[in-house]
Design an enzyme around this catalytic site. Structure first.
Site, PDB file in Angstrom:
ATOM      1  N   ARG A  73     -32.695 -23.848 -19.932  1.00 38.90           N
ATOM      2  CA  ARG A  73     -33.907 -23.177 -20.447  1.00 38.90           C
ATOM      3  C   ARG A  73     -34.343 -22.086 -19.469  1.00 38.90           C
ATOM      4  NH1 ARG A  73     -38.683 -25.388 -19.591  1.00 38.90           N
ATOM      5  NH2 ARG A  73     -38.148 -27.494 -20.246  1.00 38.90           N
ATOM      6  N   TYR A 126     -42.613  -1.738 -34.910  1.00 38.99           N
ATOM      7  CA  TYR A 126     -41.817  -2.661 -35.734  1.00 38.99           C
ATOM      8  C   TYR A 126     -42.752  -3.653 -36.445  1.00 38.99           C
ATOM      9  CZ  TYR A 126     -38.512  -6.390 -36.811  1.00 38.99           C
ATOM     10  OH  TYR A 126     -37.780  -7.344 -37.437  1.00 38.99           O
ATOM     11  N   ASP A 198     -40.390  -0.178 -26.512  1.00 33.37           N
ATOM     12  CA  ASP A 198     -39.333  -0.815 -27.306  1.00 33.37           C
ATOM     13  C   ASP A 198     -38.236   0.233 -27.510  1.00 33.37           C
ATOM     14  OD1 ASP A 198     -37.674  -1.742 -29.374  1.00 33.37           O
ATOM     15  OD2 ASP A 198     -39.293  -2.841 -30.358  1.00 33.37           O
ATOM     16  N   LYS A 223     -29.659  -5.847 -32.626  1.00 32.19           N
ATOM     17  CA  LYS A 223     -29.289  -4.609 -33.316  1.00 32.19           C
ATOM     18  C   LYS A 223     -28.095  -3.933 -32.630  1.00 32.19           C
ATOM     19  CE  LYS A 223     -32.965  -5.752 -35.642  1.00 32.19           C
ATOM     20  NZ  LYS A 223     -34.281  -5.196 -35.370  1.00 32.19           N
TER      21      LYS A 223
END
Ligand SMILES: *Cc1c(COP(=O)(O)O)cnc(C)c1O
Length: 408
Positions: A73, A126, A198, A223
């Site tokens: 983690r 977004y 971003d 992406k």
């Protein structure tokens, strides 16, 4: 965060990769040491926990004083390689990773903000990010000021009133608006804000916001970075102390990147430069073709001289203008359905940045949560189609578009 800060520019890796190009970094960063058995590709380390015979070493690693892994983690060897590639491509002090782009964005905002803080952002972020600004942050006592995306004066004025985070995205979704990143980053820094950009649409191959004054760059690696639509992931690159602050939050919230996804992203990244070069070229050619087509109303692509953000894009996007464009058809909404139905070399699907062309209208993709009236207000024509160009041969894409636009 994979302790890359300490490693930056040091050891064998620093020596081998000093001054090399982005194509070389995409292949080699994080991978200059030999893997077990002399394997030439990174192992997918599925192990959740890591064993130590030496208690002192265990303690050293657990306290972050020695390099190593304790629990996946927090950090994981395969995930660390992905982070190192992102860090080097972005030219950042540090990088960390997440289970998705939205995990990167939401953890970054949550780790830095507290009740009473103020955020300034653009309206055209977004969809998921927009939802955080509209619904989630105000509920937690964070004030959010959203400005018209290309009204830089209004943005500067809002920034000047003070803010903890200035949140930007360029080019934007789906009409590819371009922000003046150096100008806005300057205003953000002057106001004492953490400037977050971003960079999902451009990638480090086309645009590097850290060189223009941003503190942090966030990514949906789902992406272009991964590039094959087969793995979700997110990344954060930037100043070491800020990245560490977010990493320590993510360690606890648990939005960690899975080793198998990290492997797929690493594998995808090896062809990042080849893909981006091809997609930049394909998108430019497709945009020009559509611009001249009588059935097409308007084409939105920053590479076109007619695009209002072209000059800015030319100044701050040094590789190319990216692989995403959008265009509106003459006629009504039915034209869109007919056209999309005729396309053969495009998946009618959400998302972008894959090797295969993806096409869809904002009403089912980027702006599904808005009503028709809200989309109109946001300047999104109902007949708009977002077209994320793949790596196919450009003559085949042009032929496909021509046949889908026939009789128009
Ligand atoms: C897709 C996308 C995101 C969200 O990323 P996920 O990996 O889908 O969570 C964030 N920003 C931009 C610009 C995107 O295109």
């Amino acid at each position: 965060m994979s302790r890359e800060e300490e490693r930056a520019g040091e050891g064998r890796e620093g020596e081998v990769l000093r001054g090399v190009g982005k194509g070389t970094l995409s292949v080699w960063a994080g991978e200059t040491d030999e893997f077990p058995y002399g394997a030439t590709v990174p192992p997918v380390v599925h192990g959740v926990t890591f064993a130590y015979d030496d208690m002192a070493e265990w303690e050293g690693v657990a306290l972050g004083k020695l390099e190593g892994h304790i629990y996946s983690r927090n950090t994981n060897p395969t995930v660390s390689i992905f982070e190192e590639k992102m860090r080097r491509l972005e030219g950042a002090e540090a990088a960390t990773s997440f289970s998705s782009g939205m995990a990167a964005i939401s953890n970054t905002l949550a780790a830095i903000l507290k009740a009473g803080d103020r955020v300034v952002a653009i309206r055209d972020t977004y969809g998921g990010t927009n939802r955080i600004f509209h619904d989630f942050l105000p509920r937690q006592g964070v004030e959010v000021a959203l400005c018209d995306t290309t009204d830089f004066e209004a943005l500067e004025e809002e920034i000047g009133k003070g803010c903890r985070i200035l949140y930007l995205e360029s080019p934007t979704n789906p009409t590819l608006k371009v922000l003046d990143l150096p100008r806005l980053a300057r205003a953000g820094r002057k106001a004492g804000a953490v400037v977050v950009v971003d960079n999902t649409f451009a990638t480090a191959l086309n645009q590097r916001p850290l060189e223009m004054g941003a503190h942090l760059v966030v990514y949906s690696a789902t992406k272009f970075i991964g590039g094959h639509s087969d793995a979700m992931g997110g990344a954060l690159c930037g100043e070491a102390d800020l990245v560490r602050q977010v990493f320590e939050y993510r360690e606890i919230t648990g939005a960690s990147l899975a080793p198998m996804s990290a492997y797929l992203l690493i594998r995808g990244m090896k062809t990042l430069e080849l893909r981006i070069e091809r997609q930049n070229r394909n998108a430019m050619t497709v945009a020009r073709f559509l611009q001249d087509h009588p059935g097409v109303d308007e084409v939105f692509y920053p590479g076109l001289e007619s695009h209002p953000g072209h000059e800015l894009a030319r100044a701050q996007m040094d590789g190319g203008y990216g692989g995403v464009l959008s265009f509106s058809l003459k006629g009504d909404g039915e034209e869109v359905d007919r056209f999309l139905g005729r396309l053969r070399l495009a998946h009618r699907a959400a998302s972008l940045g894959s090797v295969g062309t993806l096409a869809g209208p904002p009403r089912t993709t980027s702006h599904v949560e808005l009503t028709a009236a809200e989309r109109a207000r946001a300047g999104i024509p109902e007949s708009l189609i977002r077209y994320s160009v793949g790596i196919e041969n450009q003559e085949d894409l042009l032929a496909d578009l021509a046949q889908a636009l026939k009789d128009r």
